[in-house]
Design an enzyme around this catalytic site. Structure first.
Site, PDB file in Angstrom:
ATOM      1  N   SER A  78      -9.324   0.196  -3.628  1.00  0.00           N
ATOM      2  CA  SER A  78      -9.746  -0.143  -2.272  1.00  0.00           C
ATOM      3  C   SER A  78     -11.258  -0.190  -2.175  1.00  0.00           C
ATOM      4  CB  SER A  78      -9.213   0.926  -1.321  1.00  0.00           C
ATOM      5  OG  SER A  78      -9.775   0.792  -0.039  1.00  0.00           O
ATOM      6  N   TYR A  95      -8.317  10.182   1.046  1.00  0.00           N
ATOM      7  CA  TYR A  95      -7.658   8.947   0.609  1.00  0.00           C
ATOM      8  C   TYR A  95      -8.548   8.190  -0.380  1.00  0.00           C
ATOM      9  CZ  TYR A  95      -6.275   4.070   0.594  1.00  0.00           C
ATOM     10  OH  TYR A  95      -5.949   2.803   0.182  1.00  0.00           O
ATOM     11  N   LYS A 107      -8.307   7.232  -4.733  1.00  0.00           N
ATOM     12  CA  LYS A 107      -8.488   5.942  -5.411  1.00  0.00           C
ATOM     13  C   LYS A 107      -9.579   6.056  -6.488  1.00  0.00           C
ATOM     14  CE  LYS A 107      -5.377   3.692  -3.118  1.00  0.00           C
ATOM     15  NZ  LYS A 107      -4.128   3.286  -3.776  1.00  0.00           N
TER      16      LYS A 107
HETATM   17  P1  NAD Z   1       2.417   0.338   2.341  1.00  0.00           P
HETATM   18  O1  NAD Z   1       2.518   1.726   2.861  1.00  0.00           O
HETATM   19  O2  NAD Z   1       2.991  -0.759   3.154  1.00  0.00           O
HETATM   20  O3  NAD Z   1       3.027   0.262   0.874  1.00  0.00           O
HETATM   21  C1  NAD Z   1       3.093   1.355   0.001  1.00  0.00           C
HETATM   22  C2  NAD Z   1       4.525   1.450  -0.485  1.00  0.00           C
HETATM   23  O4  NAD Z   1       4.634   2.515  -1.422  1.00  0.00           O
HETATM   24  C3  NAD Z   1       5.508   1.742   0.646  1.00  0.00           C
HETATM   25  O5  NAD Z   1       6.595   0.861   0.549  1.00  0.00           O
HETATM   26  C4  NAD Z   1       5.921   3.190   0.400  1.00  0.00           C
HETATM   27  O6  NAD Z   1       7.241   3.453   0.856  1.00  0.00           O
HETATM   28  C5  NAD Z   1       5.786   3.285  -1.113  1.00  0.00           C
HETATM   29  N1  NAD Z   1       5.545   4.631  -1.629  1.00  0.00           N
HETATM   30  C6  NAD Z   1       4.629   5.536  -1.204  1.00  0.00           C
HETATM   31  N2  NAD Z   1       4.681   6.641  -1.961  1.00  0.00           N
HETATM   32  C7  NAD Z   1       5.653   6.436  -2.896  1.00  0.00           C
HETATM   33  C8  NAD Z   1       6.168   7.210  -3.978  1.00  0.00           C
HETATM   34  N3  NAD Z   1       5.702   8.438  -4.233  1.00  0.00           N
HETATM   35  N4  NAD Z   1       7.146   6.676  -4.724  1.00  0.00           N
HETATM   36  C9  NAD Z   1       7.638   5.432  -4.463  1.00  0.00           C
HETATM   37  N5  NAD Z   1       7.188   4.668  -3.461  1.00  0.00           N
HETATM   38  C10 NAD Z   1       6.198   5.158  -2.690  1.00  0.00           C
HETATM   39  O7  NAD Z   1       0.865   0.047   2.056  1.00  0.00           O
HETATM   40  P2  NAD Z   1       0.146  -1.300   1.625  1.00  0.00           P
HETATM   41  O8  NAD Z   1      -0.806  -1.654   2.703  1.00  0.00           O
HETATM   42  O9  NAD Z   1       1.111  -2.284   1.134  1.00  0.00           O
HETATM   43  O10 NAD Z   1      -0.729  -0.751   0.421  1.00  0.00           O
HETATM   44  C11 NAD Z   1      -0.331  -0.905  -0.926  1.00  0.00           C
HETATM   45  C12 NAD Z   1      -1.393  -0.300  -1.812  1.00  0.00           C
HETATM   46  O11 NAD Z   1      -2.642  -0.929  -1.555  1.00  0.00           O
HETATM   47  C13 NAD Z   1      -1.636   1.182  -1.602  1.00  0.00           C
HETATM   48  O12 NAD Z   1      -1.905   1.776  -2.844  1.00  0.00           O
HETATM   49  C14 NAD Z   1      -2.858   1.219  -0.721  1.00  0.00           C
HETATM   50  O13 NAD Z   1      -3.567   2.411  -0.872  1.00  0.00           O
HETATM   51  C15 NAD Z   1      -3.638   0.030  -1.256  1.00  0.00           C
HETATM   52  N6  NAD Z   1      -4.589  -0.550  -0.298  1.00  0.00           N
HETATM   53  C16 NAD Z   1      -4.161  -0.973   0.928  1.00  0.00           C
HETATM   54  C17 NAD Z   1      -5.081  -1.521   1.820  1.00  0.00           C
HETATM   55  C18 NAD Z   1      -4.667  -1.971   3.201  1.00  0.00           C
HETATM   56  O14 NAD Z   1      -5.546  -2.136   4.065  1.00  0.00           O
HETATM   57  N7  NAD Z   1      -3.391  -2.198   3.484  1.00  0.00           N
HETATM   58  C19 NAD Z   1      -6.415  -1.666   1.444  1.00  0.00           C
HETATM   59  C20 NAD Z   1      -6.809  -1.240   0.179  1.00  0.00           C
HETATM   60  C21 NAD Z   1      -5.886  -0.685  -0.679  1.00  0.00           C
HETATM   61  C1  WQD Z   2     -11.789  -2.579  11.000  1.00  0.00           C
HETATM   62  C2  WQD Z   2     -12.843  -2.639  12.113  1.00  0.00           C
HETATM   63  C3  WQD Z   2     -13.163  -0.559  13.267  1.00  0.00           C
HETATM   64  C4  WQD Z   2      -9.163  -0.468  15.111  1.00  0.00           C
HETATM   65  C5  WQD Z   2      -9.387   0.760   6.585  1.00  0.00           C
HETATM   66  C6  WQD Z   2      -9.461   1.862   5.568  1.00  0.00           C
HETATM   67  C7  WQD Z   2      -9.696   1.291   4.206  1.00  0.00           C
HETATM   68  C8  WQD Z   2      -8.679   0.204   3.852  1.00  0.00           C
HETATM   69  C9  WQD Z   2      -8.541  -0.797   4.950  1.00  0.00           C
HETATM   70  C10 WQD Z   2      -6.914   1.117   2.535  1.00  0.00           C
HETATM   71  C11 WQD Z   2     -13.763  -1.422  12.164  1.00  0.00           C
HETATM   72  C12 WQD Z   2     -12.608  -1.617  14.208  1.00  0.00           C
HETATM   73  C13 WQD Z   2     -10.289  -0.818  14.385  1.00  0.00           C
HETATM   74  C14 WQD Z   2      -9.227  -0.474  16.532  1.00  0.00           C
HETATM   75  C15 WQD Z   2     -11.519  -1.221  16.388  1.00  0.00           C
HETATM   76  N1  WQD Z   2      -7.365   0.728   3.647  1.00  0.00           N
HETATM   77  N2  WQD Z   2     -11.452  -1.185  15.014  1.00  0.00           N
HETATM   78  N3  WQD Z   2     -10.421  -0.855  17.117  1.00  0.00           N
HETATM   79  O1  WQD Z   2     -11.744   0.939   8.653  1.00  0.00           O
HETATM   80  O2  WQD Z   2     -12.468  -1.236   7.557  1.00  0.00           O
HETATM   81  O3  WQD Z   2     -10.626   0.056   6.595  1.00  0.00           O
HETATM   82  O4  WQD Z   2      -8.341  -0.149   6.210  1.00  0.00           O
HETATM   83  O5  WQD Z   2      -7.476   1.212   1.486  1.00  0.00           O
HETATM   84  O6  WQD Z   2      -9.623   2.350   3.318  1.00  0.00           O
HETATM   85  O7  WQD Z   2     -10.515   2.741   5.911  1.00  0.00           O
HETATM   86  O8  WQD Z   2     -10.251  -1.138   8.720  1.00  0.00           O
HETATM   87  O9  WQD Z   2      -8.802  -2.196  10.386  1.00  0.00           O
HETATM   88  O10 WQD Z   2      -9.254   0.290  10.565  1.00  0.00           O
HETATM   89  O11 WQD Z   2     -11.095  -1.332  11.074  1.00  0.00           O
HETATM   90  O12 WQD Z   2     -12.558  -1.545  16.965  1.00  0.00           O
HETATM   91  O13 WQD Z   2      -8.276  -0.146  17.244  1.00  0.00           O
HETATM   92  O14 WQD Z   2     -12.156  -2.648  13.377  1.00  0.00           O
HETATM   93  O15 WQD Z   2     -14.091   0.251  13.924  1.00  0.00           O
HETATM   94  O16 WQD Z   2     -15.036  -1.887  12.544  1.00  0.00           O
HETATM   95  P1  WQD Z   2     -11.388  -0.283   7.935  1.00  0.00           P
HETATM   96  P2  WQD Z   2      -9.740  -1.061  10.211  1.00  0.00           P
END
Ligand code: NAD
Ligand code: WQD
Length: 338
Positions: free
Chosen positions: A125, A149, A153
């Protein structure tokens, strides 16, 4: 043609990636404990791709289950999504996050090592960069974690780097995602937050659907053009395609590589709100509120390494992401629940 283990395959990004892998002709085995997802997502993945996958319910920390899976299938690689991902929750429940995200990955790596499967695409991330010194953010920017979190990572990346140094036949691509938004254009799969959404895009969708009265914009005094926070929002379908490219890259190279996946373009909260309104015709009422603790002003990717190494670049616009996210929301007002 390859056979891939996809952990967290029923999740938001995992389900879109499973579609991309199936459409590319690969065999997919999903391992998910459905802690934050529904097996229904996988039914829909198979419908979209018009191809079957194998869905296994279980936990990546279950060593016996992993040993069984690796003996049943000749995996060519693993795409590892399974993790907990809520920043605020990670501050309140750090042990659960280290256990699931770091412990889960160690358990997976042991199983891979024992089975001789040494090709991995990992979900990292942009949160590992914390508050950046310079924009756009390159992969060389310092790692600066600001919450448990993000720490999970960064720790997993360290483990993967050390493993690749010790055992040069490993091939690991750590994808540092910026802000994934949107949904599959079919409207069949998308993000399904169980509680009040933490993230901006699903919150906007719920306001549009009338489930929430208005959006709170956290801060209009940031040092950005319009005073609201700036991020790099990328369409989840583009992100899914990036995993396919990363797996292909891992087939041709060994060693550890961390690669940003983003568009290279910063978009403010208000710009995203207006893009959503223009793409969907829905009005999004909002009000300004105090800054959210831990937030940063601006964050966007230098995506040139992805282009150079993977031949990947984001193709879809935020307007497309808004239209697709809204279609998913409208067709599935309660997500995967009845
Ligand atoms: P999500 O929660 O929709 O998907 C994660 C999946 O993993 C879920 O289906 C959950 O049930 C499963 N899971 C969790 N723990 C588990 C375990 N111990 N064993 C088996 N399954 C398990 O989240 P997502 O948004 O699809 O994110 C996927 C990956 O990408 C994650 O590693 C997350 O940290 C990373 N990521 C997400 C974002 C984002 O903004 N969505 C941004 C950067 C990184
Ligand atoms: C985006 C912008 C908020 C909600 C997060 C995690 C990051 C990654 C992605 C997993 C910011 C603003 C938000 C609201 C708002 N996840 N905001 N009102 O914070 O960039 O990243 O998700 O890895 O680790 O930290 O994303 O969508 O929460 O916020 O004004 O109700 O929207 O302040 O500027 P962020 P976000």
């Amino acid at each position: 043609m390859a056979t891939l283990l996809v952990t967290g395959g029923a999740g938001y990004i995992g389900s879109h990636t499973a579609v991309a892998l199936l459409q590319a002709g690969h065999e997919v085995v999903s391992l998910d404990n459905y802690a934050n997802s529904s097996p229904r997502a996988l039914e829909r993945v198979q419908r979209i791709a018009a191809r079957p996958l194998t869905a296994v319910e279980g936990d990546v920390r279950d060593a016996a289950l992993l040993a069984r899976l690796f003996s049943q299938h000749a995996f060519d690689g693993v795409v590892h999504f399974a993790a907990l991902k809520a920043v605020g929750e990670s501050v309140a429940r750090p042990l659960a996050y280290y256990e699931n995200n770091v412990g889960g990955t160690l358990s997976l790596l042991h199983a891979m090592q024992a089975a001789g499967v040494r090709r991995l695409v990992f979900s990292s991330s942009a949160t590992v960069y914390g508050a950046p010194d310079a924009l756009p953010i390159t992969e060389q920017a310092p790692i600066r974690v600001t919450n448990p979190y993000g720490a999970t990572k960064a720790m997993v990346e360290q483990v993967l780097r050390d493993l690749c140094a010790a055992e040069p036949e490993w091939s690991v691509v750590s994808l540092r995602y910026f802000n994934p938004i949107g949904a599959h254009p079919s409207g069949e799969i998308g993000e399904d937050p169980h509680d009040i959404p933490n993230n901006l895009f699903p919150f906007i969708c719920q306001v549009a659907a009338g489930r929430r009265e208005r959006l709170s914009v956290w801060g209009n005094d940031w040092p950005t053009a319009d005073g609201t926070g700036v991020r790099d929002y990328l369409h989840v379908v583009d992100l899914a395609a990036g995993h396919l490219r990363a797996f292909e890259y891992a087939r041709r190279h060994t060693g550890f590589e961390a690669i940003n996946l983003g568009t290279g373009r910063g978009v403010s909260v208000l710009q995203l709100v207006h893009a959503f309104e223009a793409a969907t015709g829905q009005r999004i009422p909002y009000r300004f509120a105090a800054r959210r603790p831990g937030d940063i002003a601006a964050c966007w990717a230098d995506p040139s390494a992805a282009e150079r190494l993977l031949g990947w670049r984001a193709q879809l616009s935020i307007e497309q992401a808004c239209a697709d996210g809204w279609r998913w929301q409208r067709q599935n007002p309660n997500g995967y629940r009845d």
